[in-house]
Design a protein around this motif. Structure first.
Motif, short mmCIF file in Angstrom:
data_model
loop_
_atom_site.label_atom_id
_atom_site.label_comp_id
_atom_site.label_asym_id
_atom_site.label_seq_id
_atom_site.Cartn_x
_atom_site.Cartn_y
_atom_site.Cartn_z
N ALA A 42 5.29 8.19 -6.77
CA ALA A 42 5.06 8.17 -5.32
C ALA A 42 3.69 8.74 -4.97
O ALA A 42 3.02 8.27 -4.04
CB ALA A 42 6.17 8.97 -4.62
N GLY B 132 2.11 5.82 -3.09
CA GLY B 132 2.41 6.01 -1.67
C GLY B 132 3.54 5.11 -1.23
O GLY B 132 4.58 5.00 -1.90
N SER B 133 3.35 4.42 -0.13
CA SER B 133 4.39 3.53 0.39
C SER B 133 4.58 2.28 -0.46
O SER B 133 5.48 1.49 -0.21
CB SER B 133 4.08 3.14 1.83
N ARG C 287 10.48 3.93 6.95
CA ARG C 287 9.75 4.58 5.85
C ARG C 287 9.56 3.66 4.65
O ARG C 287 8.82 4.01 3.73
CB ARG C 287 10.49 5.85 5.42
N LEU C 288 10.23 2.53 4.63
CA LEU C 288 10.10 1.59 3.53
C LEU C 288 8.93 0.63 3.72
O LEU C 288 8.57 -0.10 2.80
CB LEU C 288 11.40 0.78 3.36
N ILE D 60 5.32 -0.97 3.92
CA ILE D 60 4.10 -0.76 3.14
C ILE D 60 2.94 -0.50 4.10
O ILE D 60 2.64 -1.33 4.96
CB ILE D 60 3.80 -1.97 2.24
N GLY D 61 2.29 0.65 3.96
CA GLY D 61 1.24 1.05 4.89
C GLY D 61 -0.16 0.86 4.32
O GLY D 61 -0.35 0.31 3.23
N LEU E 135 13.11 7.03 -0.76
CA LEU E 135 11.96 6.67 0.08
C LEU E 135 12.36 6.58 1.54
O LEU E 135 11.62 7.03 2.43
CB LEU E 135 11.39 5.33 -0.40
N GLY F 200 10.41 9.56 2.85
CA GLY F 200 9.11 8.98 3.10
C GLY F 200 8.19 9.23 1.92
O GLY F 200 8.41 10.15 1.12
N PRO F 201 7.11 8.43 1.78
CA PRO F 201 6.25 8.54 0.59
C PRO F 201 5.52 9.87 0.47
O PRO F 201 5.33 10.37 -0.63
CB PRO F 201 5.26 7.37 0.77
N ASP F 202 5.09 10.45 1.59
CA ASP F 202 4.32 11.71 1.50
C ASP F 202 5.17 12.86 0.97
O ASP F 202 4.73 13.63 0.11
CB ASP F 202 3.76 12.06 2.88
#
Length: 423
Positions: free
Chosen positions: A40, A44-45, A176-177, A179-180, A242, A246-248
């Motif tokens: 992760a 990230g995302s 939160r899933l 892709i950013g 996730l 969340g990714p962070d």
């Protein structure tokens, strides 16, 4: 007595179910509790994309390994395949990469046991776990398989509890899933390389080829079955983690699944996950030490490692000298390494190992069970790509160790040639 033990073969006692469970125990223990956080941090995302890439490369490697293992049902895995299909050097390099890389994996899993079971004394617990499992392995592979069944059952129950509790508590956030903008191709590939560390557990089935009943049928069935089951578990748990964290938060978490359990608010779930994490890592450590000891056995038989390591116990029919040697080295390593560094280093060695496996599979004829040509091409190319997108420290350390192994081989060959000239 010693000579006879050293020359005797291993007993074929493992069926399809045993082989699947041994592979599954290694994959689940390594991946879910140890690799999600570092992956992760890299992707990230894009974590789930990285998981998919790792699964594709692992699938190609699994098919190639299964075809080769059915053709060469001996202890040693790609060490044997590379030697038989590409030549002694490539077999040696595969074996060297596997033994060194997976010994680091053993240390990582032992430390994971300690981190979940008793964080304040993680290294002491890790050493105790190595000693205990070495004793189990020396008593026979069937006892190892039975213990692994129990471990897999406990781990799957803990993971199911996490996923169902998160769903029941309404803790999932589908947003939160998404892709950013934080996602990069390099980051996704690096995450895939780290997650490949987890998928590589199916190698235990191939390296135990000399102890599997009806290997031409059992191995090609057990390897993809174990991989498919592990992928389903990974996808469900990674998606849940996730969606909850969340990714962070996942990237900075030491134990993401424990954090997911806390977020559900279910009393006692965090404790259950801690137990599951310790047991999962224990199962992975058990399977990893089995694989490393069998490759050590095969290399010792061919003179690449000290001859006493090829000894097979006359009663329990296991490579007990190799088991003990691996246990001693791993116990020493846990006093000096950390989990995340060991995962990256191990991934580099294992990816090199499987690149050689895919190259070996390419040389099979149709009569020998060659897979579709695209499979070893994607497998080998994917292994090389993922290996060199790992953290630079892992790439540098892995390249140095691989180069050292190659240099040792060349020097030994030259010395052997000189002795031959003298005679």
């Amino acid at each position: 007595m010693a000579t006879g033990a050293a020359n005797s073969g291993l007993a074929r006692r493992l069926g399809v179910g045993d082989a699947v469970v041994i592979g599954l125990g290694s994959m689940i223990g390594a991946g879910i509790f140890a690799a999600l956080g570092p992956a992760a941090a890299a992707a990230g995302s894009g974590l789930l994309v990285g998981l998919l890439v790792a699964a594709v490369v692992a699938y190609c490697n699994a098919i190639a390994s299964a075809r080769l293992a059915a053709r060469y049902p001996q202890s040693g895995g790609t060490y044997v395949y590379g030697r038989e299909r590409l030549g002694p050097f490539w077999g040696y390099l595969a074996g060297w990469s596997f033994v060194v890389g997976k010994t680091a994996s053993c240390a990582a899993m032992a430390l994971t046991v300690g981190a979940y079971a008793w964080p304040e004394h993680a290294r002491a617990v890790a050493v105790a776990a190595v000693v205990a499992l070495t004793a189990v392995n020396c008593r026979g592979v069937q006892k190892s398989a039975i213990l692994t069944r129990v471990i897999v059952a406990v781990v799957l129950a803990a993971l199911a509890a996490v996923v169902l509790s998160a769903i029941g508590a309404g803790a999932l956030d589908a947003g939160r899933l998404a892709i950013g903008s934080d996602v990069t191709v390099y980051g996704v590939l690096q995450a895939a390389g780290l997650l490949f560390f987890a998928f590589a557990g199916y190698a235990r089935i191939a390296t135990l080829g000399e102890e599997v009943r009806d290997p031409q049928r059992t191995i090609p069935l057990a390897i993809p079955t174990a991989l498919g089951l592990a992928l389903l578990v990974y996808a469900a748990v990674a998606t849940t983690a996730l969606a909850v964290l969340g990714p962070d938060a996942m990237a900075t978490s030491v134990a993401p699944l424990t954090d997911v359990a806390r977020a559900t608010g279910v009393p006692g779930l965090a404790v259950a996950v801690a137990i599951g994490g310790a047991v999962a890592a224990l199962g992975s450590l058990l399977s990893l030490t089995l694989g490393v000891s069998r490759t050590t056995l095969a290399m010792a038989r061919d003179g690449h490692l000290p001859a006493p390591l090829a000894a097979v116990h006359p009663r329990f029919q296991v490579p007990h000298h190799a088991e003990i040697a691996v246990g001693v080295v791993v116990a020493a390593l846990v006093l000096a390494v950390d989990v995340r560094g060991a995962i990256g280093f191990s991934s580099f060695g294992v990816l090199l190992y499987y690149a050689i496996a895919n190259a070996s599979a390419w040389t099979l004829s149709l009569d020998e069970g060659r897979p579709a040509r695209l499979i070893p091409v994607v497998g080998a190319g994917g292994c090389v790509l993922l290996a060199f997108t790992l953290p630079w420290q892992s790439v540098a350390a892995g390249a140095v160790v691989a180069g050292l192994g190659a240099a040792v081989y060349v020097i030994r060959q030259q010395l052997s040639g000189r002795r031959g000239d003298v005679r």
